[in-house]
Design a protein around this motif. Sequence first.
Motif, PDB file in Angstrom:
ATOM      1  N   ASP A  32      60.119  -7.650  83.650  1.00 35.41           N
ATOM      2  CA  ASP A  32      61.159  -8.250  82.842  1.00 35.41           C
ATOM      3  C   ASP A  32      60.668  -9.445  82.039  1.00 35.41           C
ATOM      4  O   ASP A  32      61.209  -9.748  80.982  1.00 35.41           O
ATOM      5  CB  ASP A  32      62.335  -8.681  83.734  1.00 35.41           C
ATOM      6  CG  ASP A  32      63.109  -7.478  84.240  1.00 35.41           C
ATOM      7  OD1 ASP A  32      62.979  -6.397  83.629  1.00 35.41           O
ATOM      8  OD2 ASP A  32      63.821  -7.620  85.238  1.00 35.41           O
ATOM      9  N   LYS A  35      56.629  -9.186  77.280  1.00 29.64           N
ATOM     10  CA  LYS A  35      57.014  -8.688  75.971  1.00 29.64           C
ATOM     11  C   LYS A  35      55.831  -7.957  75.350  1.00 29.64           C
ATOM     12  O   LYS A  35      54.676  -8.253  75.645  1.00 29.64           O
ATOM     13  CB  LYS A  35      57.438  -9.834  75.047  1.00 29.64           C
ATOM     14  CG  LYS A  35      58.649 -10.626  75.525  1.00 29.64           C
ATOM     15  CD  LYS A  35      59.930  -9.867  75.275  1.00 29.64           C
ATOM     16  CE  LYS A  35      61.140 -10.750  75.606  1.00 29.64           C
ATOM     17  NZ  LYS A  35      62.412 -10.033  75.357  1.00 29.64           N
ATOM     18  N   LYS A  64      58.471   3.351  71.020  1.00 29.38           N
ATOM     19  CA  LYS A  64      59.306   3.113  72.200  1.00 29.38           C
ATOM     20  C   LYS A  64      58.819   3.937  73.387  1.00 29.38           C
ATOM     21  O   LYS A  64      58.777   3.450  74.525  1.00 29.38           O
ATOM     22  CB  LYS A  64      60.769   3.454  71.892  1.00 29.38           C
ATOM     23  CG  LYS A  64      61.462   2.471  70.962  1.00 29.38           C
ATOM     24  CD  LYS A  64      62.900   2.913  70.693  1.00 29.38           C
ATOM     25  CE  LYS A  64      63.643   1.939  69.805  1.00 29.38           C
ATOM     26  NZ  LYS A  64      65.025   2.404  69.517  1.00 29.38           N
ATOM     27  N   ASN A  68      57.324   2.352  76.819  1.00 27.06           N
ATOM     28  CA  ASN A  68      57.950   2.669  78.099  1.00 27.06           C
ATOM     29  C   ASN A  68      56.929   3.196  79.106  1.00 27.06           C
ATOM     30  O   ASN A  68      56.954   2.821  80.286  1.00 27.06           O
ATOM     31  CB  ASN A  68      59.066   3.691  77.888  1.00 27.06           C
ATOM     32  CG  ASN A  68      59.790   4.027  79.178  1.00 27.06           C
ATOM     33  OD1 ASN A  68      59.544   5.057  79.802  1.00 27.06           O
ATOM     34  ND2 ASN A  68      60.702   3.161  79.586  1.00 27.06           N
ATOM     35  N   TYR A  72      57.021  -1.099  79.669  1.00 23.95           N
ATOM     36  CA  TYR A  72      57.876  -2.054  78.978  1.00 23.95           C
ATOM     37  C   TYR A  72      59.250  -1.463  78.721  1.00 23.95           C
ATOM     38  O   TYR A  72      59.370  -0.392  78.128  1.00 23.95           O
ATOM     39  CB  TYR A  72      57.250  -2.470  77.634  1.00 23.95           C
ATOM     40  CG  TYR A  72      55.982  -3.249  77.809  1.00 23.95           C
ATOM     41  CD1 TYR A  72      56.002  -4.624  77.987  1.00 23.95           C
ATOM     42  CD2 TYR A  72      54.755  -2.591  77.814  1.00 23.95           C
ATOM     43  CE1 TYR A  72      54.825  -5.335  78.159  1.00 23.95           C
ATOM     44  CE2 TYR A  72      53.575  -3.293  77.987  1.00 23.95           C
ATOM     45  CZ  TYR A  72      53.615  -4.669  78.164  1.00 23.95           C
ATOM     46  OH  TYR A  72      52.451  -5.360  78.350  1.00 23.95           O
ATOM     47  N   ASP A  73      60.284  -2.155  79.148  1.00 22.39           N
ATOM     48  CA  ASP A  73      61.645  -1.773  78.802  1.00 22.39           C
ATOM     49  C   ASP A  73      61.855  -1.961  77.310  1.00 22.39           C
ATOM     50  O   ASP A  73      61.231  -2.821  76.681  1.00 22.39           O
ATOM     51  CB  ASP A  73      62.661  -2.631  79.561  1.00 22.39           C
ATOM     52  CG  ASP A  73      62.625  -2.385  81.059  1.00 22.39           C
ATOM     53  OD1 ASP A  73      62.955  -3.329  81.797  1.00 22.39           O
ATOM     54  OD2 ASP A  73      62.252  -1.270  81.476  1.00 22.39           O
ATOM     55  N   GLU A  74      62.785  -1.187  76.749  1.00 27.13           N
ATOM     56  CA  GLU A  74      63.047  -1.291  75.319  1.00 27.13           C
ATOM     57  C   GLU A  74      63.464  -2.709  74.922  1.00 27.13           C
ATOM     58  O   GLU A  74      63.108  -3.185  73.841  1.00 27.13           O
ATOM     59  CB  GLU A  74      64.121  -0.287  74.920  1.00 27.13           C
ATOM     60  CG  GLU A  74      64.352  -0.204  73.423  1.00 27.13           C
ATOM     61  CD  GLU A  74      65.280   0.919  73.030  1.00 27.13           C
ATOM     62  OE1 GLU A  74      65.984   0.766  72.011  1.00 27.13           O
ATOM     63  OE2 GLU A  74      65.298   1.954  73.732  1.00 27.13           O
ATOM     64  N   LYS A  75      64.189  -3.384  75.808  1.00 25.57           N
ATOM     65  CA  LYS A  75      64.644  -4.740  75.489  1.00 25.57           C
ATOM     66  C   LYS A  75      63.489  -5.724  75.382  1.00 25.57           C
ATOM     67  O   LYS A  75      63.641  -6.819  74.828  1.00 25.57           O
ATOM     68  CB  LYS A  75      65.617  -5.230  76.563  1.00 25.57           C
ATOM     69  CG  LYS A  75      64.993  -5.410  77.946  1.00 25.57           C
ATOM     70  CD  LYS A  75      66.017  -5.837  78.977  1.00 25.57           C
ATOM     71  CE  LYS A  75      65.376  -6.002  80.365  1.00 25.57           C
ATOM     72  NZ  LYS A  75      66.363  -6.383  81.391  1.00 25.57           N
ATOM     73  N   ASN A  76      62.319  -5.346  75.897  1.00 22.17           N
ATOM     74  CA  ASN A  76      61.156  -6.228  75.847  1.00 22.17           C
ATOM     75  C   ASN A  76      60.184  -5.874  74.724  1.00 22.17           C
ATOM     76  O   ASN A  76      59.069  -6.397  74.681  1.00 22.17           O
ATOM     77  CB  ASN A  76      60.433  -6.221  77.190  1.00 22.17           C
ATOM     78  CG  ASN A  76      61.220  -6.947  78.262  1.00 22.17           C
ATOM     79  OD1 ASN A  76      61.991  -7.852  77.969  1.00 22.17           O
ATOM     80  ND2 ASN A  76      61.052  -6.539  79.507  1.00 22.17           N
TER      81      ASN A  76
END
Length: 275
Positions: A32, A35, A64, A68, A72-76
């Motif tokens: 989390d 980035k 994306k 992933n 990495y989450d998309e929000k990051n």
Amino acid sequence: MRKTHYAMAAMAAAAALTLTACGGGSGDDGGDGDKVKIGIKFDQPGLGFKDGNDYKGFDVDVAKYVANELGYDEKNIEFVSAPSANRETMLQNNQVDMIVATYSITDEREKVVDFAGPYFIAGQDLLVKKDSGITSPEDLNGKNLCSVTGSTSARKVKDKYAKKVNLQELPGYAECVTQMEGGTIDAVTTDDIILAGLAAQPAYQGKFEIVGKPFTEEKYGVGIPKGSDKCEDINKAISKMIDSGDWKKALDANTEGTGYEPNAKLNPPTPDHCS
């Protein structure tokens, strides 16, 4: 990828390739707090396009998916505008961790950056009005052909296929298509996937078609800093996207309504560009 064994390059790679440009952490698990900065086009419909706070296109979908798979989450994900002329500099200066922006793999570019992939193999083609009668570049003698300012695509057609074609340069491909819709342009030329992305826009669906006879080959890769240790991991992600069918779904979604299919002999292979 041609990895260097020199000490200074290794130190630079270690500093640049944690893929944590904007956050803490090791970069190994994309948690989390981590980035990842990814360079894309902001002005290329169907491939990389910034629509308000949303990012759309085939390149965006590939980016994306790869992020992933790297954890990495998309929000990051932080998407950064990567104009063609700035891509090598952005990677060399660690302004981005990777670039997914119709970035063709060439020997010249590999002197200063590395590539994973390819994730797509494009070919130069023509976009024309439906039922125009234009089926090949040789049909363009006496016609008006548009490409963007500074591009070599239109000149290549004139030099090799239609010496009497009239060349028109405009700031962007969208302007070329607008003028073709109005009747002052007969054809637009660049990579076929870029043309398909333009033709897939709601305002143009059903009006244009791609000739479907590519006459060059462009291998799109994921640009990464020189000496990156992420090449194999990115290749595994691309291979998984292809094998799972998600690659084809993304391509179809972003070229819907155009009838576009990559030329059979240009279908992306399982990525094996790392060395």
